[in-house]
Design a protein around this motif. Sequence first.
Motif, PDB file in Angstrom:
ATOM      1  N   ARG A 107      -1.567   6.394   3.069  1.00 39.17           N
ATOM      2  CA  ARG A 107      -1.854   7.819   3.304  1.00 39.17           C
ATOM      3  C   ARG A 107      -1.847   8.591   1.984  1.00 39.17           C
ATOM      4  NH1 ARG A 107       1.651   8.778   7.180  1.00 39.17           N
ATOM      5  NH2 ARG A 107       0.130   8.467   8.825  1.00 39.17           N
ATOM      6  N   ARG A 108      -0.832   8.357   1.160  1.00 36.48           N
ATOM      7  CA  ARG A 108      -0.734   9.056  -0.129  1.00 36.48           C
ATOM      8  C   ARG A 108      -1.927   8.695  -1.026  1.00 36.48           C
ATOM      9  NH1 ARG A 108       4.042  10.316  -3.192  1.00 36.48           N
ATOM     10  NH2 ARG A 108       4.723  11.137  -1.200  1.00 36.48           N
ATOM     11  N   LEU A 109      -2.257   7.412  -1.101  1.00 36.88           N
ATOM     12  CA  LEU A 109      -3.389   6.987  -1.926  1.00 36.88           C
ATOM     13  C   LEU A 109      -4.688   7.640  -1.453  1.00 36.88           C
ATOM     14  CD1 LEU A 109      -2.537   3.200  -2.358  1.00 36.88           C
ATOM     15  CD2 LEU A 109      -2.397   4.977  -4.128  1.00 36.88           C
ATOM     16  N   ALA A 110      -4.888   7.677  -0.133  1.00 36.53           N
ATOM     17  CA  ALA A 110      -6.105   8.283   0.417  1.00 36.53           C
ATOM     18  C   ALA A 110      -6.156   9.776   0.102  1.00 36.53           C
ATOM     19  CB  ALA A 110      -6.171   8.046   1.920  1.00 36.53           C
ATOM     20  N   GLU A 111      -5.017  10.468   0.230  1.00 31.53           N
ATOM     21  CA  GLU A 111      -4.964  11.896  -0.084  1.00 31.53           C
ATOM     22  C   GLU A 111      -5.347  12.160  -1.532  1.00 31.53           C
ATOM     23  OE1 GLU A 111      -0.922  12.836   0.892  1.00 31.53           O
ATOM     24  OE2 GLU A 111      -1.350  13.031   3.046  1.00 31.53           O
ATOM     25  N   LEU A 112      -5.032  11.206  -2.412  1.00 34.22           N
ATOM     26  CA  LEU A 112      -5.330  11.352  -3.839  1.00 34.22           C
ATOM     27  C   LEU A 112      -6.713  10.846  -4.218  1.00 34.22           C
ATOM     28  CD1 LEU A 112      -1.823  10.306  -5.174  1.00 34.22           C
ATOM     29  CD2 LEU A 112      -2.821  12.620  -5.209  1.00 34.22           C
ATOM     30  N   GLY A 113      -7.457  10.350  -3.229  1.00 31.76           N
ATOM     31  CA  GLY A 113      -8.822   9.904  -3.479  1.00 31.76           C
ATOM     32  C   GLY A 113      -8.957   8.466  -3.956  1.00 31.76           C
ATOM     33  N   PHE A 114      -7.877   7.707  -3.931  1.00 33.59           N
ATOM     34  CA  PHE A 114      -7.962   6.301  -4.328  1.00 33.59           C
ATOM     35  C   PHE A 114      -8.662   5.539  -3.214  1.00 33.59           C
ATOM     36  CE2 PHE A 114      -6.302   1.938  -4.519  1.00 33.59           C
ATOM     37  CZ  PHE A 114      -6.598   1.611  -5.833  1.00 33.59           C
ATOM     38  N   ALA A 115      -9.705   4.812  -3.559  1.00 36.99           N
ATOM     39  CA  ALA A 115     -10.468   4.057  -2.557  1.00 36.99           C
ATOM     40  C   ALA A 115     -10.607   2.594  -2.976  1.00 36.99           C
ATOM     41  CB  ALA A 115     -11.841   4.683  -2.340  1.00 36.99           C
ATOM     42  N   GLY A 116      -9.673   2.119  -3.782  1.00 39.48           N
ATOM     43  CA  GLY A 116      -9.729   0.737  -4.257  1.00 39.48           C
ATOM     44  C   GLY A 116      -8.961  -0.213  -3.371  1.00 39.48           C
ATOM     45  N   ARG A 117      -8.501  -1.298  -3.988  1.00 37.33           N
ATOM     46  CA  ARG A 117      -7.774  -2.335  -3.255  1.00 37.33           C
ATOM     47  C   ARG A 117      -6.290  -2.005  -3.199  1.00 37.33           C
ATOM     48  NH1 ARG A 117      -8.659  -7.382  -6.528  1.00 37.33           N
ATOM     49  NH2 ARG A 117      -8.795  -5.844  -8.168  1.00 37.33           N
ATOM     50  N   TYR A 118      -5.735  -2.135  -2.004  1.00 39.79           N
ATOM     51  CA  TYR A 118      -4.306  -1.985  -1.784  1.00 39.79           C
ATOM     52  C   TYR A 118      -3.850  -3.184  -0.970  1.00 39.79           C
ATOM     53  CZ  TYR A 118       0.075  -0.346   0.296  1.00 39.79           C
ATOM     54  OH  TYR A 118       1.363  -0.262   0.734  1.00 39.79           O
ATOM     55  N   ARG A 119      -2.864  -3.888  -1.502  1.00 40.01           N
ATOM     56  CA  ARG A 119      -2.321  -5.066  -0.829  1.00 40.01           C
ATOM     57  C   ARG A 119      -0.828  -4.874  -0.639  1.00 40.01           C
ATOM     58  NH1 ARG A 119      -7.032  -5.252  -0.581  1.00 40.01           N
ATOM     59  NH2 ARG A 119      -8.413  -7.002  -1.058  1.00 40.01           N
ATOM     60  N   ALA A 120      -0.348  -5.225   0.542  1.00 41.88           N
ATOM     61  CA  ALA A 120       1.075  -5.176   0.845  1.00 41.88           C
ATOM     62  C   ALA A 120       1.578  -6.605   0.996  1.00 41.88           C
ATOM     63  CB  ALA A 120       1.327  -4.388   2.126  1.00 41.88           C
ATOM     64  N   LEU A 121       2.799  -6.834   0.543  1.00 47.68           N
ATOM     65  CA  LEU A 121       3.442  -8.143   0.655  1.00 47.68           C
ATOM     66  C   LEU A 121       4.362  -8.127   1.867  1.00 47.68           C
ATOM     67  CD1 LEU A 121       4.523  -8.535  -3.070  1.00 47.68           C
ATOM     68  CD2 LEU A 121       2.461  -9.449  -1.992  1.00 47.68           C
ATOM     69  N   ALA A 122       4.335  -9.199   2.628  1.00 47.82           N
ATOM     70  CA  ALA A 122       5.179  -9.275   3.822  1.00 47.82           C
ATOM     71  C   ALA A 122       5.452 -10.734   4.150  1.00 47.82           C
ATOM     72  CB  ALA A 122       4.485  -8.608   5.003  1.00 47.82           C
ATOM     73  N   PRO A 123       6.582 -10.963   4.828  1.00 49.95           N
ATOM     74  CA  PRO A 123       6.821 -12.319   5.330  1.00 49.95           C
ATOM     75  C   PRO A 123       5.833 -12.596   6.459  1.00 49.95           C
ATOM     76  CG  PRO A 123       8.453 -10.820   6.206  1.00 49.95           C
ATOM     77  CD  PRO A 123       7.634 -10.038   5.205  1.00 49.95           C
ATOM     78  N   ASP A 124       5.816 -13.805   6.928  1.00 47.95           N
ATOM     79  CA  ASP A 124       4.950 -14.149   8.049  1.00 47.95           C
ATOM     80  C   ASP A 124       5.303 -13.266   9.237  1.00 47.95           C
ATOM     81  OD1 ASP A 124       2.892 -15.479   9.270  1.00 47.95           O
ATOM     82  OD2 ASP A 124       4.144 -17.153   9.944  1.00 47.95           O
ATOM     83  N   LEU A 125       4.340 -12.569   9.767  1.00 53.80           N
ATOM     84  CA  LEU A 125       4.562 -11.634  10.867  1.00 53.80           C
ATOM     85  C   LEU A 125       3.729 -12.047  12.075  1.00 53.80           C
ATOM     86  CD1 LEU A 125       4.270  -8.381   8.758  1.00 53.80           C
ATOM     87  CD2 LEU A 125       6.371  -9.363   9.663  1.00 53.80           C
ATOM     88  N   PRO A 126       4.174 -11.685  13.266  1.00 56.64           N
ATOM     89  CA  PRO A 126       3.462 -12.135  14.463  1.00 56.64           C
ATOM     90  C   PRO A 126       2.113 -11.456  14.694  1.00 56.64           C
ATOM     91  CG  PRO A 126       5.346 -10.779  15.068  1.00 56.64           C
ATOM     92  CD  PRO A 126       5.416 -10.997  13.582  1.00 56.64           C
ATOM     93  N   ASN A 127       1.931 -10.206  14.276  1.00 55.93           N
ATOM     94  CA  ASN A 127       0.678  -9.518  14.565  1.00 55.93           C
ATOM     95  C   ASN A 127       0.147  -8.792  13.334  1.00 55.93           C
ATOM     96  OD1 ASN A 127      -1.528  -8.370  15.747  1.00 55.93           O
ATOM     97  ND2 ASN A 127      -0.420  -7.510  17.483  1.00 55.93           N
ATOM     98  N   VAL A 128      -0.291  -9.560  12.374  1.00 55.63           N
ATOM     99  CA  VAL A 128      -0.803  -9.011  11.118  1.00 55.63           C
ATOM    100  C   VAL A 128      -1.999  -8.104  11.365  1.00 55.63           C
ATOM    101  CG1 VAL A 128      -1.883  -9.620   8.931  1.00 55.63           C
ATOM    102  CG2 VAL A 128       0.097 -10.900   9.734  1.00 55.63           C
ATOM    103  N   ALA A 129      -2.872  -8.489  12.279  1.00 54.62           N
ATOM    104  CA  ALA A 129      -4.081  -7.700  12.541  1.00 54.62           C
ATOM    105  C   ALA A 129      -3.741  -6.281  12.977  1.00 54.62           C
ATOM    106  CB  ALA A 129      -4.943  -8.391  13.592  1.00 54.62           C
ATOM    107  N   ALA A 130      -2.695  -6.098  13.770  1.00 54.43           N
ATOM    108  CA  ALA A 130      -2.305  -4.759  14.220  1.00 54.43           C
ATOM    109  C   ALA A 130      -1.817  -3.914  13.055  1.00 54.43           C
ATOM    110  CB  ALA A 130      -1.223  -4.858  15.293  1.00 54.43           C
ATOM    111  N   ILE A 131      -1.091  -4.522  12.139  1.00 54.18           N
ATOM    112  CA  ILE A 131      -0.597  -3.794  10.963  1.00 54.18           C
ATOM    113  C   ILE A 131      -1.760  -3.374  10.078  1.00 54.18           C
ATOM    114  CG2 ILE A 131       0.765  -3.982   8.852  1.00 54.18           C
ATOM    115  CD1 ILE A 131       2.565  -5.978  10.487  1.00 54.18           C
ATOM    116  N   VAL A 132      -2.661  -4.302   9.827  1.00 50.57           N
ATOM    117  CA  VAL A 132      -3.830  -3.995   8.994  1.00 50.57           C
ATOM    118  C   VAL A 132      -4.641  -2.871   9.632  1.00 50.57           C
ATOM    119  CG1 VAL A 132      -6.013  -4.918   8.110  1.00 50.57           C
ATOM    120  CG2 VAL A 132      -3.915  -6.280   7.936  1.00 50.57           C
ATOM    121  N   GLU A 133      -4.833  -2.935  10.929  1.00 49.23           N
ATOM    122  CA  GLU A 133      -5.585  -1.900  11.637  1.00 49.23           C
ATOM    123  C   GLU A 133      -4.908  -0.530  11.520  1.00 49.23           C
ATOM    124  OE1 GLU A 133      -8.575  -0.025  13.550  1.00 49.23           O
ATOM    125  OE2 GLU A 133      -8.568  -2.086  12.828  1.00 49.23           O
TER     126      GLU A 133
END
Length: 114
Positions: A68-94
Amino acid sequence: MTGAPAEMILVIGNLDAWERHGRRAPDLDGFRFARFDEIDAGLLAEVAPGMVLSWLVDDGHDAVDIARRLAELGFAGRYRALAPDLPNVAAIVEEVREVAPDLDFDLFRVSPGI
């Protein structure tokens, strides 16, 4: 002959906190660490990151807050988050893509202790 400058990676998180939790901070050129509360237009202009990297949840904020903060500042590049194996990655990405549709967001799954 000199090559092109290395792409900068902005890592959101407190370096001391990362090391306290047993995470190794990279000791490489091209990485800049900043706390969540330091993300502003000036920092993005100074660092000009090719990628922003953070933990999915860390130090009172999460990937949705950062996106949200990056979008407010106009950043439209790549953002990657690190996480352990999670059961529903697609929901988080969405969820992240809903608050910041112009970001190129995805999760990197990492082993504990990384």
